[in-house]
Design an enzyme around this catalytic site. Sequence first.
Site, mmCIF file in Angstrom:
data_model
loop_
_atom_site.group_PDB
_atom_site.id
_atom_site.type_symbol
_atom_site.label_atom_id
_atom_site.label_comp_id
_atom_site.label_asym_id
_atom_site.label_seq_id
_atom_site.Cartn_x
_atom_site.Cartn_y
_atom_site.Cartn_z
ATOM 1 N N TYR A 181 0.759 -1.246 -0.135
ATOM 2 C CA TYR A 181 0.088 -0.014 -0.050
ATOM 3 C C TYR A 181 0.720 1.188 -0.104
ATOM 4 O O TYR A 181 1.817 1.469 0.887
ATOM 5 C CB TYR A 181 -0.789 -0.056 1.184
ATOM 6 C CG TYR A 181 -1.615 1.111 1.382
ATOM 7 C CD1 TYR A 181 -2.595 1.237 0.651
ATOM 8 C CD2 TYR A 181 -1.395 2.083 2.351
ATOM 9 C CE1 TYR A 181 -3.606 2.534 0.593
ATOM 10 C CE2 TYR A 181 -2.365 3.183 2.499
ATOM 11 C CZ TYR A 181 -3.651 3.375 1.613
ATOM 12 O OH TYR A 181 -4.419 4.558 1.579
ATOM 13 N N ASP A 226 9.294 2.833 0.273
ATOM 14 C CA ASP A 226 8.162 3.325 0.767
ATOM 15 C C ASP A 226 8.614 2.997 2.379
ATOM 16 O O ASP A 226 8.053 1.950 2.811
ATOM 17 C CB ASP A 226 6.932 2.926 0.249
ATOM 18 C CG ASP A 226 5.718 3.664 1.137
ATOM 19 O OD1 ASP A 226 6.111 4.234 2.140
ATOM 20 O OD2 ASP A 226 4.591 3.463 0.743
ATOM 21 N N LYS A 283 4.140 8.782 9.294
ATOM 22 C CA LYS A 283 3.740 7.840 10.737
ATOM 23 C C LYS A 283 4.679 8.389 11.719
ATOM 24 O O LYS A 283 4.752 9.375 12.199
ATOM 25 C CB LYS A 283 3.735 6.468 10.254
ATOM 26 C CG LYS A 283 2.618 5.993 9.428
ATOM 27 C CD LYS A 283 2.134 4.603 9.365
ATOM 28 C CE LYS A 283 0.897 4.583 8.461
ATOM 29 N NZ LYS A 283 0.861 3.871 7.250
HETATM 30 C C1 LIG Z 1 0.335 4.410 5.740
HETATM 31 C C2 LIG Z 1 1.052 4.139 4.525
HETATM 32 C C3 LIG Z 1 1.011 4.972 3.599
HETATM 33 C C4 LIG Z 1 0.036 6.277 3.602
HETATM 34 O O1 LIG Z 1 0.055 7.165 4.470
HETATM 35 P P1 LIG Z 1 -1.103 8.182 4.898
HETATM 36 O O2 LIG Z 1 -0.468 9.091 5.663
HETATM 37 O O3 LIG Z 1 -2.355 7.365 5.585
HETATM 38 O O4 LIG Z 1 -1.501 8.668 3.750
HETATM 39 C C5 LIG Z 1 1.741 4.976 2.428
HETATM 40 N N1 LIG Z 1 2.646 3.844 2.405
HETATM 41 C C6 LIG Z 1 2.710 2.877 3.431
HETATM 42 C C7 LIG Z 1 3.827 1.889 3.494
HETATM 43 C C8 LIG Z 1 1.789 3.123 4.543
HETATM 44 O O5 LIG Z 1 2.120 2.224 5.572
#
Ligand SMILES: *Cc1c(COP(=O)(O)O)cnc(C)c1O
Length: 428
Positions: free
Chosen positions: A144, A239, A267
């Site tokens: 994701y 990511d 995060k």
């Molecule tokens: C949570 C997450 C996102 C998206 O971040 P948001 O702040 O919710 O838009 C993107 N990549 C990874 C790996 C994530 O865990």
Amino acid sequence: MENLKSKELYEKAKNIMPGGVSSPVRAFKAVDAEPVFIEKAEGAFIFDVDGNKYIDFILSWGPLILGHSYPEVVQEVKKACEKGFSYGMSTEKEVLLAEKIKKAFPFVQKIRFVNSGTEATMSALRVARAYTKRNKVIKFEGCYHGHSDFFLVKAGSGGLTFGVPSSPGVPESVIKDTILLPYNNLEKVKETFEKYGAEIACVIVEPIAGNMGVVLPKENFLEGLREITKKYGSLLIFDEVITGFRVGFGGVSTQKNIIPDLITLGKVIGGGFPIGAYGGRKEVMELVSPDGPVYQAGTLSGNPIATTCGLKTLEILEREKPYPEMKNNLEEFTRNIKKLFHKKGIPVSIPKSTTFFSIFFSEKEPENLEEVQKTDKEIFKKIFKGFLKRGVLLPPSPFEALFISICHDKNLLSDVLEKMEDIINKEI
Ligand SMILES: *Cc1c(COP(=O)(O)O)cnc(C)c1O
């Protein structure tokens, strides 16, 4: 467990908000339960509006590595609030946070702050396309990268939970350049590069997948991605929105000594406030406006409250060095969970990294989305509900990672273990 107020709020919310929520997984649909509404939280605990107290394994989906409202952070954020919420102008805190991130990720030469992980990956892709003058992007099933159009093809997290891997409203023209491959399958990546190598702008990957549950990279998968992308002049984007400052003071890239061209963060670097960031090699990042022609901006980007909270969080992590102890606690905890299920003859696998993990009901640890989907989701639902009644809040989906904070100490975890044994004996 009393839940009248939550029920009442949920009814009201459903009238005015789609599904009654601001983010899909909060509706608890994947576990056939009704959502609880939260009143407050402190340390490892979260309290709902009916006064129920839970040990929290969601932790706002990862950011709260220090637990809820860590006093030193609260103090710092309060001070910042008194000086104004947002200026739409540059501040020292941004620079300090950028420098702190660079200390943990030395290969990041330039970094840009945004407001979410979604914005970070979306912008990183734009830069990668501009730099390579190519359009195609390889992403992996179950990974994701936020909810921007290009990545909503068999994405993890809520998309996976609801069986809507792709989404209406995403034009085919936008995702025609998104190539989807199974996680951990380097052969397929090689084949794809042989065919389309000259058109591929970048490969984006969660270096430890955390949004289909936790799926660890197989040996040489990430190294292989680095090698292939280099060979074909494509960029590699890690990511690290989840893994950044969750696997240690740094990320998977720094731990494995693999240098991607770009990383995305979010995060933990906001400590619970909305933030995201993307950064990497100077030649690539210098394309970003106003140094270069790639446009990307934000009214609240790098705002003083989020950067204050993030900076303080990282300072505390750097000072306290909590990772080895958290890792030990989690190892012992998961070893004991395994024992409990094995005693009952229930197959279980618990992939984990330093401070997050998944409980899959399968003999063997899943290596990709297909294997994740074959695990037993019914047992997870029972465990979720059993825990909810007993004052433990798990993420309401078998496909989301569980997180611990520095407040999840040995005592607390052994308390959770006792509850787990009770659930297994009475409800499985
Ligand atoms: C949570 C997450 C996102 C998206 O971040 P948001 O702040 O919710 O838009 C993107 N990549 C990874 C790996 C994530 O865990």
